[in-house]
Scaffold this motif. Structure first.
Motif, PDB file in Angstrom:
ATOM      1  N   PHE A  96       0.801  -1.208   0.146  1.00 40.10           N
ATOM      2  CA  PHE A  96       0.149   0.000   0.132  1.00 40.10           C
ATOM      3  C   PHE A  96       0.873   1.120  -0.075  1.00 40.10           C
ATOM      4  N   PHE A  97       1.192   1.782   1.267  1.00 39.02           N
ATOM      5  CA  PHE A  97       1.883   3.088   1.246  1.00 39.02           C
ATOM      6  C   PHE A  97       3.213   3.295   1.484  1.00 39.02           C
ATOM      7  N   GLY A  98       3.905   1.959   1.450  1.00 36.02           N
ATOM      8  CA  GLY A  98       5.317   1.911   1.663  1.00 36.02           C
ATOM      9  C   GLY A  98       6.016   3.093   2.598  1.00 36.02           C
ATOM     10  N   VAL A  99       5.447   3.254   3.901  1.00 32.93           N
ATOM     11  CA  VAL A  99       6.001   4.410   4.805  1.00 32.93           C
ATOM     12  C   VAL A  99       7.331   4.112   4.964  1.00 32.93           C
ATOM     13  N   ALA A 100       8.146   3.058   4.845  1.00 30.52           N
ATOM     14  CA  ALA A 100       9.471   3.421   5.288  1.00 30.52           C
ATOM     15  C   ALA A 100      10.163   4.119   4.258  1.00 30.52           C
ATOM     16  N   LYS A 101       9.645   4.140   3.150  1.00 30.04           N
ATOM     17  CA  LYS A 101      10.529   4.774   2.116  1.00 30.04           C
ATOM     18  C   LYS A 101       9.573   6.119   1.699  1.00 30.04           C
ATOM     19  N   TYR A 102       8.407   6.252   1.733  1.00 32.07           N
ATOM     20  CA  TYR A 102       7.713   7.309   1.461  1.00 32.07           C
ATOM     21  C   TYR A 102       6.711   7.930   2.647  1.00 32.07           C
ATOM     22  N   LYS A 103       7.531   8.552   3.621  1.00 34.06           N
ATOM     23  CA  LYS A 103       7.118   8.991   4.993  1.00 34.06           C
ATOM     24  C   LYS A 103       6.016  10.088   4.923  1.00 34.06           C
ATOM     25  N   THR A 104       5.824  10.927   3.819  1.00 37.95           N
ATOM     26  CA  THR A 104       4.834  11.704   3.692  1.00 37.95           C
ATOM     27  C   THR A 104       3.889  11.864   2.299  1.00 37.95           C
ATOM     28  N   ALA A 105       2.760  12.155   2.342  1.00 36.64           N
ATOM     29  CA  ALA A 105       2.142  12.451   1.011  1.00 36.64           C
ATOM     30  C   ALA A 105       1.852  13.975   1.277  1.00 36.64           C
ATOM     31  N   THR A 106       1.744  14.765  -0.135  1.00 38.94           N
ATOM     32  CA  THR A 106       1.362  16.017  -0.006  1.00 38.94           C
ATOM     33  C   THR A 106       0.479  16.572  -0.995  1.00 38.94           C
ATOM     34  N   LEU A 107      -0.251  17.535  -0.876  1.00 41.18           N
ATOM     35  CA  LEU A 107      -1.246  18.090  -1.670  1.00 41.18           C
ATOM     36  C   LEU A 107      -0.613  19.653  -1.824  1.00 41.18           C
ATOM     37  N   ILE A 108      -0.424  20.135  -3.283  1.00 40.95           N
ATOM     38  CA  ILE A 108      -0.159  21.223  -3.394  1.00 40.95           C
ATOM     39  C   ILE A 108      -1.598  22.050  -4.070  1.00 40.95           C
ATOM     40  N   ILE A 109      -2.007  23.146  -3.893  1.00 43.42           N
ATOM     41  CA  ILE A 109      -3.398  23.787  -4.510  1.00 43.42           C
ATOM     42  C   ILE A 109      -2.774  24.382  -5.638  1.00 43.42           C
ATOM     43  N   LYS A 110      -3.028  24.239  -6.742  1.00 48.29           N
ATOM     44  CA  LYS A 110      -2.763  25.003  -7.857  1.00 48.29           C
ATOM     45  C   LYS A 110      -3.593  26.167  -8.223  1.00 48.29           C
ATOM     46  N   LYS A 111      -4.941  25.805  -8.232  1.00 47.57           N
ATOM     47  CA  LYS A 111      -6.067  26.710  -8.516  1.00 47.57           C
ATOM     48  C   LYS A 111      -7.399  26.596  -7.719  1.00 47.57           C
ATOM     49  N   GLY A 123      -5.318  20.612  -7.797  1.00 49.50           N
ATOM     50  CA  GLY A 123      -3.902  20.625  -7.369  1.00 49.50           C
ATOM     51  C   GLY A 123      -3.138  19.312  -7.798  1.00 49.50           C
ATOM     52  N   ASP A 124      -2.077  19.199  -7.124  1.00 49.61           N
ATOM     53  CA  ASP A 124      -1.312  18.118  -7.439  1.00 49.61           C
ATOM     54  C   ASP A 124      -1.066  17.281  -6.029  1.00 49.61           C
ATOM     55  N   LEU A 125      -1.572  15.986  -6.119  1.00 47.42           N
ATOM     56  CA  LEU A 125      -1.447  15.124  -5.055  1.00 47.42           C
ATOM     57  C   LEU A 125      -0.383  14.079  -5.296  1.00 47.42           C
ATOM     58  N   THR A 126       0.736  13.968  -4.102  1.00 50.33           N
ATOM     59  CA  THR A 126       1.862  13.342  -4.338  1.00 50.33           C
ATOM     60  C   THR A 126       1.595  12.066  -3.012  1.00 50.33           C
ATOM     61  N   ILE A 127       1.458  10.780  -3.677  1.00 51.41           N
ATOM     62  CA  ILE A 127       1.454   9.743  -2.792  1.00 51.41           C
ATOM     63  C   ILE A 127       2.578   8.648  -3.256  1.00 51.41           C
ATOM     64  N   LYS A 128       3.238   8.069  -2.500  1.00 52.59           N
ATOM     65  CA  LYS A 128       4.340   7.058  -2.789  1.00 52.59           C
ATOM     66  C   LYS A 128       5.143   7.435  -3.919  1.00 52.59           C
ATOM     67  N   GLY A 129       5.497   8.906  -3.854  1.00 50.93           N
ATOM     68  CA  GLY A 129       6.605   9.606  -4.835  1.00 50.93           C
ATOM     69  C   GLY A 129       6.212   9.813  -6.113  1.00 50.93           C
ATOM     70  N   LYS A 130       4.575   9.521  -6.540  1.00 46.78           N
ATOM     71  CA  LYS A 130       4.050   9.844  -7.750  1.00 46.78           C
ATOM     72  C   LYS A 130       2.926  10.844  -7.672  1.00 46.78           C
ATOM     73  N   THR A 131       3.031  11.777  -8.479  1.00 51.15           N
ATOM     74  CA  THR A 131       2.295  12.977  -8.338  1.00 51.15           C
ATOM     75  C   THR A 131       1.064  12.763  -9.555  1.00 51.15           C
ATOM     76  N   SER A 132       0.056  13.017  -9.116  1.00 52.75           N
ATOM     77  CA  SER A 132      -1.179  13.180 -10.221  1.00 52.75           C
ATOM     78  C   SER A 132      -2.217  14.453  -9.834  1.00 52.75           C
TER      79      SER A 132
END
Length: 186
Positions: A96-111, A123-132
Motif C-alpha cells: 500500500f503506502f510504503g511508509v518506510a520509504k515514503y514518509k509523507t504525502a502532499t497536496l499542493i493547491i494550484k487553482k 492541485g497536485d497530490l503526491t503519494i508514494k513519490g507519484k504525483t497526479s
C-alpha cells in the motif's frame, strides 16, 4: 505642509484598498483526515494526521496552499487487537503506502475558484513519490477548512487487490478509490 498631508491621505487610502495575501498555517493537533477503504465484503476506516500545512488567501479567495500528511500516522479505527495491528502494518507496507520509504504525502493547491460558498480546487497530490492532478470541492468557514473527496489509489502505484490489474480476486477485490474526509483548523 498641505501637500504632505494630502500625499499621506492618498497613501493611506491606496493601501487600505489593497488586499494583501494572507497565509494561514494549519493547527496540526486539531486537524485530521478520516479515511474509508472499501472491498467486496465490507470496508475499513481510520485516520491520518497532518505534519504541516498552510493555505494562502487573498480576501476570501484561496490562492494556494500546501499540506503534508504523516503517512506513518495511518491508523485503523474499526478494528481492535491483532486485526488492527495487522491491517495497520499491511497499509504501511509496500503493498500500500510504503511508509518506510515514503514518509509523507502532499497536496499542493494550484487553482481554486469560489462558487457561492464552495471552493472548486485543483492541485497536485503526491503519494508514494507519484504525483497526479486532483480536483475536489471544499468549504472554508472562518478558520475551518473541510472537504470530502475520493482518491484513485492506482494512479499512485497502489495496485494491491485491484480488480483492474489482477484477475480471479473474487471477494478479495479492493476498490480502487478510497474516501477521505478532511477537517483542517487554522
Amino acid at each position: 505642509m498641505k501637500i504632505k498631508n494630502l500625499v499621506l491621505v492618498a497613501i493611506i487610502a491606496l493601501t487600505s484598498s489593497i488586499t494583501f495575501a494572507q497565509k494561514k498555517s494549519i493547527n496540526v493537533s486539531n486537524s485530521g483526515i478520516e479515511w474509508v477503504g472499501k472491498k467486496i465484503t465490507g470496508q475499513h476506516s481510520g485516520t491520518l494526521q497532518f505534519s504541516r500545512g498552510y493555505i494562502t488567501l487573498n480576501g476570501d479567495q484561496i490562492t494556494g496552499g500546501s499540506f503534508t500528511v504523516n503517512m506513518n500516522s495511518v491508523a485503523v479505527t474499526d478494528l481492535e487487537g491483532k486485526g488492527k495491528t495487522n491491517l495497520e502494518g499491511h497499509l504501511k507496507s509496500d503493498d500500500f503506502f510504503g511508509v518506510a520509504k515514503y514518509k509523507t504525502a502532499t497536496l499542493i493547491i494550484k487553482k481554486a475558484k469560489k462558487v457561492g460558498s464552495i471552493y472548486k480546487i485543483s492541485g497536485d497530490l503526491t503519494i508514494k513519490g507519484k504525483t497526479s492532478s486532483i480536483s475536489f470541492e471544499a468549504t472554508l468557514k472562518g478558520n475551518n477548512f473541510t472537504s470530502s473527496l475520493k482518491v484513485d489509489r492506482t494512479k499512485y502505484g497502489i495496485r494491491y487487490g485491484s480488480g483492474s490489474f489482477f484477475e480471479n480476486l473474487g471477494d478479495k477485490a479492493i476498490d480502487n478509490e478510497f474516501e477521505l474526509k478532511v477537517n483542517i483548523k487554522f
